[in-house]
Scaffold this motif. Structure first.
Motif, mmCIF file in Angstrom:
data_model
loop_
_atom_site.group_PDB
_atom_site.id
_atom_site.type_symbol
_atom_site.label_atom_id
_atom_site.label_comp_id
_atom_site.label_asym_id
_atom_site.label_seq_id
_atom_site.Cartn_x
_atom_site.Cartn_y
_atom_site.Cartn_z
ATOM 1 N N TYR A 193 0.823 -1.210 0.000
ATOM 2 C CA TYR A 193 0.000 0.000 0.000
ATOM 3 C C TYR A 193 0.851 1.252 0.000
ATOM 4 C CZ TYR A 193 -3.052 3.691 1.726
ATOM 5 O OH TYR A 193 -3.709 4.878 1.880
ATOM 6 N N GLU A 194 1.948 1.234 0.753
ATOM 7 C CA GLU A 194 2.834 2.390 0.788
ATOM 8 C C GLU A 194 3.460 2.645 -0.576
ATOM 9 O OE1 GLU A 194 5.627 1.997 3.954
ATOM 10 O OE2 GLU A 194 4.085 1.885 5.503
ATOM 11 N N THR A 195 3.759 1.554 -1.298
ATOM 12 C CA THR A 195 4.271 1.705 -2.666
ATOM 13 C C THR A 195 3.215 2.310 -3.576
ATOM 14 O OG1 THR A 195 5.707 -0.235 -2.359
ATOM 15 C CG2 THR A 195 5.283 0.480 -4.640
ATOM 16 N N LEU A 196 1.976 1.831 -3.442
ATOM 17 C CA LEU A 196 0.862 2.379 -4.220
ATOM 18 C C LEU A 196 0.661 3.855 -3.908
ATOM 19 C CD1 LEU A 196 -1.715 2.114 -6.000
ATOM 20 C CD2 LEU A 196 -2.941 1.416 -3.932
ATOM 21 N N MET A 197 0.706 4.195 -2.612
ATOM 22 C CA MET A 197 0.537 5.590 -2.206
ATOM 23 C C MET A 197 1.673 6.454 -2.750
ATOM 24 S SD MET A 197 0.073 7.194 1.627
ATOM 25 C CE MET A 197 1.756 6.807 2.093
ATOM 26 N N TYR A 198 2.888 5.907 -2.730
ATOM 27 C CA TYR A 198 4.051 6.635 -3.246
ATOM 28 C C TYR A 198 3.876 6.932 -4.735
ATOM 29 C CZ TYR A 198 8.936 7.620 -4.433
ATOM 30 O OH TYR A 198 10.083 8.200 -4.898
ATOM 31 N N ILE A 199 3.460 5.926 -5.508
ATOM 32 C CA ILE A 199 3.244 6.106 -6.947
ATOM 33 C C ILE A 199 2.143 7.127 -7.192
ATOM 34 C CG2 ILE A 199 2.468 4.963 -9.069
ATOM 35 C CD1 ILE A 199 3.770 2.391 -7.984
ATOM 36 N N CYS A 200 1.067 7.017 -6.409
ATOM 37 C CA CYS A 200 -0.064 7.943 -6.553
ATOM 38 C C CYS A 200 0.374 9.379 -6.280
ATOM 39 C CB CYS A 200 -1.179 7.529 -5.604
ATOM 40 S SG CYS A 200 -2.664 8.556 -5.714
ATOM 41 N N CYS A 201 1.151 9.574 -5.211
ATOM 42 C CA CYS A 201 1.599 10.923 -4.847
ATOM 43 C C CYS A 201 2.592 11.483 -5.862
ATOM 44 C CB CYS A 201 2.223 10.908 -3.451
ATOM 45 S SG CYS A 201 1.039 10.562 -2.136
ATOM 46 N N VAL A 202 3.458 10.610 -6.386
ATOM 47 C CA VAL A 202 4.399 11.055 -7.415
ATOM 48 C C VAL A 202 3.647 11.526 -8.653
ATOM 49 C CG1 VAL A 202 6.170 10.269 -9.046
ATOM 50 C CG2 VAL A 202 6.365 9.684 -6.633
ATOM 51 N N LEU A 203 2.609 10.771 -9.044
ATOM 52 C CA LEU A 203 1.798 11.177 -10.201
ATOM 53 C C LEU A 203 1.056 12.480 -9.923
ATOM 54 C CD1 LEU A 203 0.298 7.748 -11.349
ATOM 55 C CD2 LEU A 203 2.026 9.119 -12.526
ATOM 56 N N MET A 204 0.559 12.608 -8.680
ATOM 57 C CA MET A 204 -0.157 13.827 -8.304
ATOM 58 C C MET A 204 0.743 15.056 -8.389
ATOM 59 S SD MET A 204 -3.386 13.266 -7.372
ATOM 60 C CE MET A 204 -3.829 14.496 -6.175
ATOM 61 N N LEU A 205 2.045 14.847 -8.189
ATOM 62 C CA LEU A 205 2.997 15.946 -8.295
ATOM 63 C C LEU A 205 3.557 16.065 -9.708
ATOM 64 C CD1 LEU A 205 4.987 15.478 -4.962
ATOM 65 C CD2 LEU A 205 3.468 17.366 -5.509
ATOM 66 N N LEU A 206 3.788 14.909 -10.344
ATOM 67 C CA LEU A 206 4.454 14.904 -11.646
ATOM 68 C C LEU A 206 3.602 15.563 -12.728
ATOM 69 C CD1 LEU A 206 7.010 13.956 -13.112
ATOM 70 C CD2 LEU A 206 5.824 11.808 -13.615
ATOM 71 N N ILE A 207 2.290 15.285 -12.727
ATOM 72 C CA ILE A 207 1.412 15.833 -13.763
ATOM 73 C C ILE A 207 1.374 17.363 -13.718
ATOM 74 C CG2 ILE A 207 -0.977 15.956 -14.592
ATOM 75 C CD1 ILE A 207 -1.280 13.020 -13.723
ATOM 76 N N PRO A 208 1.044 17.967 -12.561
ATOM 77 C CA PRO A 208 1.038 19.440 -12.531
ATOM 78 C C PRO A 208 2.425 20.057 -12.702
ATOM 79 C CG PRO A 208 0.576 18.550 -10.349
ATOM 80 C CD PRO A 208 0.524 17.403 -11.295
ATOM 81 N N ILE A 209 3.467 19.393 -12.176
ATOM 82 C CA ILE A 209 4.822 19.936 -12.342
ATOM 83 C C ILE A 209 5.215 19.939 -13.812
ATOM 84 C CG2 ILE A 209 7.264 19.384 -11.953
ATOM 85 C CD1 ILE A 209 6.559 18.699 -9.080
ATOM 86 N N SER A 210 4.784 18.912 -14.554
ATOM 87 C CA SER A 210 5.061 18.871 -15.998
ATOM 88 C C SER A 210 4.368 20.030 -16.712
ATOM 89 C CB SER A 210 4.586 17.533 -16.589
ATOM 90 O OG SER A 210 5.253 16.454 -15.987
ATOM 91 N N ILE A 211 3.121 20.300 -16.321
ATOM 92 C CA ILE A 211 2.380 21.426 -16.915
ATOM 93 C C ILE A 211 3.074 22.742 -16.572
ATOM 94 C CG2 ILE A 211 0.182 22.666 -16.944
ATOM 95 C CD1 ILE A 211 -1.190 20.013 -16.246
ATOM 96 N N ILE A 212 3.482 22.879 -15.319
ATOM 97 C CA ILE A 212 4.137 24.117 -14.878
ATOM 98 C C ILE A 212 5.471 24.316 -15.580
ATOM 99 C CG2 ILE A 212 5.227 25.254 -12.895
ATOM 100 C CD1 ILE A 212 3.056 23.866 -11.150
ATOM 101 N N SER A 213 6.269 23.253 -15.665
ATOM 102 C CA SER A 213 7.585 23.351 -16.301
ATOM 103 C C SER A 213 7.461 23.716 -17.774
ATOM 104 C CB SER A 213 8.344 22.020 -16.152
ATOM 105 O OG SER A 213 8.510 21.678 -14.804
ATOM 106 N N THR A 214 6.539 23.041 -18.465
ATOM 107 C CA THR A 214 6.336 23.326 -19.898
ATOM 108 C C THR A 214 5.833 24.753 -20.099
ATOM 109 O OG1 THR A 214 5.786 20.993 -20.277
ATOM 110 C CG2 THR A 214 5.155 22.564 -21.985
ATOM 111 N N SER A 215 4.856 25.157 -19.290
ATOM 112 C CA SER A 215 4.267 26.487 -19.436
ATOM 113 C C SER A 215 5.303 27.577 -19.219
ATOM 114 C CB SER A 215 3.106 26.670 -18.451
ATOM 115 O OG SER A 215 2.062 25.752 -18.712
ATOM 116 N N TYR A 216 6.083 27.444 -18.148
ATOM 117 C CA TYR A 216 7.049 28.501 -17.832
ATOM 118 C C TYR A 216 8.275 28.471 -18.739
ATOM 119 C CZ TYR A 216 4.461 30.377 -13.949
ATOM 120 O OH TYR A 216 3.497 31.008 -13.196
ATOM 121 N N SER A 217 8.585 27.327 -19.316
ATOM 122 C CA SER A 217 9.659 27.280 -20.321
ATOM 123 C C SER A 217 9.251 28.085 -21.548
ATOM 124 C CB SER A 217 9.961 25.824 -20.706
ATOM 125 O OG SER A 217 10.446 25.101 -19.605
#
Length: 317
Positions: A193-217
């Motif tokens: 479960y902790e692995t699942l939660m880790y993957i979920c949280c990484v995705l929750m951060l990775l998706i918006p961070i990708s949008i932010i990085s692309t937008s500000y670039s």
């Protein structure tokens, strides 16, 4: 399983180890809570009543203020009550509700901050098409998408967390039911479960961070091509507040949910959690309002109108 307790309540050990400083810390947290709720409600009110703030950027900002208000109300009132009460228990259901609400709020805020970066990209890089690309329907869809993403996180992780068997000690070494702290009381193997939660949280951060990085670039490339120094200054001003909020929110979340547990201590976890659950909801509206001429102008306008009405009422009386 012999040590499973019959009580369904958890005990929140709280924020402080040294009870001598309780009075001062209570006053500080209460003051921050009042300022945060007041600032966010004022921000929502100003955006609603001032027609100059009826723009996509301020619509998304009003959604952020709603999330921050609900977020701080999820954890702080219980913390304040526990600080002045001998009973620090929270029911099993209450703990689940707290987990569910804070997951929705923090997840929705992460997605919203990413979508706000897209709004800034359109405003800076495609100003002529901005009214078309960011029309009312698009804004509503973006806000609904942010709330849906956060809700998905809450509906996915909360039932799993609350269905884990808990036994022995029911004392949570935290000031609210945060998942990593609650899982330490589990009497079953939670590694999957902790692995699942880790993957979920990484995705929750990775998706918006990708949008932010692309937008500000793309924004930086556009600003670099600008010949007008005034245009560059305006572009940086409109983006700086958002980048400040992003840095604060994502930095704390990265530490809590992405950094391996070997780098954590209970005391550090409490400090970081207190920062993003108590301080950040207060900082967000202040960062956007104090550095924004339009918001300050709307505040002065509403205040002057209120003063005029009050003066007329006093004279009539």
């Amino acid at each position: 399983m012999k040590n499973i307790t019959l009580s369904s309540d958890f005990i929140l050990l709280g924020l402080l180890v040294n009870n001598k400083a309780t009075g001062i810390v209570f006053a500080v947290i209460f003051a921050i809570f009042v300022v945060a709720v007041t600032a966010n409600l004022v921000m929502i009110f100003l955006i609603q009543v001032d027609s100059r703030l009826h723009t996509p950027m301020y619509f998304l900002l009003s959604q952020l203020s709603i999330m921050d208000t609900l977020f701080i109300c999820t954890t702080v009132p219980k913390l304040l009550v526990d600080m002045v009460s001998k009973e620090k228990a929270i029911s099993f259901v209450g703990c689940g509700i707290q987990i569910f609400l804070y997951l929705i709020m923090i997840g929705s805020e992460f997605f919203l901050l990413g979508l706000m970066a897209y709004d800034r990209y359109v405003a800076v890089c495609n100003p002529l098409r901005y009214p078309v690309l960011m029309n009312r329907r698009a804004c509503l869809l973006l806000a609904a998408g942010a709330w849906f993403g956060g809700s998905l996180d809450g509906f996915l992780l909360t039932p799993i967390t609350m269905n884990v068997p808990y036994c022995g000690s029911r004392s949570i070494n935290h000031f609210f039911c945060e998942i990593p702290a609650v899982l330490k009381l589990a009497c079953a193997d939670t590694s999957l479960y902790e692995t699942l939660m880790y993957i979920c949280c990484v995705l929750m951060l990775l998706i918006p961070i990708s949008i932010i990085s692309t937008s500000y670039s793309l924004i930086l490339l556009t600003v670099h091509r600008m010949r007008s120094s005034e245009g560059r200054k305006k572009a940086f001003t409109t983006c700086s507040s958002h980048l400040t909020v992003v840095s604060i929110s994502y930095g704390a979340a990265f530490y809590t949910y992405v950094l391996p547990q070997s780098f954590h201590t209970p005391e550090q976890d409490k400090v970081v959690s207190a920062f993003y659950t108590i301080v950040t909801p207060m900082l967000n509206p202040l960062i956007y309002s104090l550095r924004n001429k339009e918001v300050m102008g709307a505040f002065k306008k509403v205040f002057s109108q209120y003063s005029s009405v009050k003066k007329v009422s006093t004279n009539d009386a």
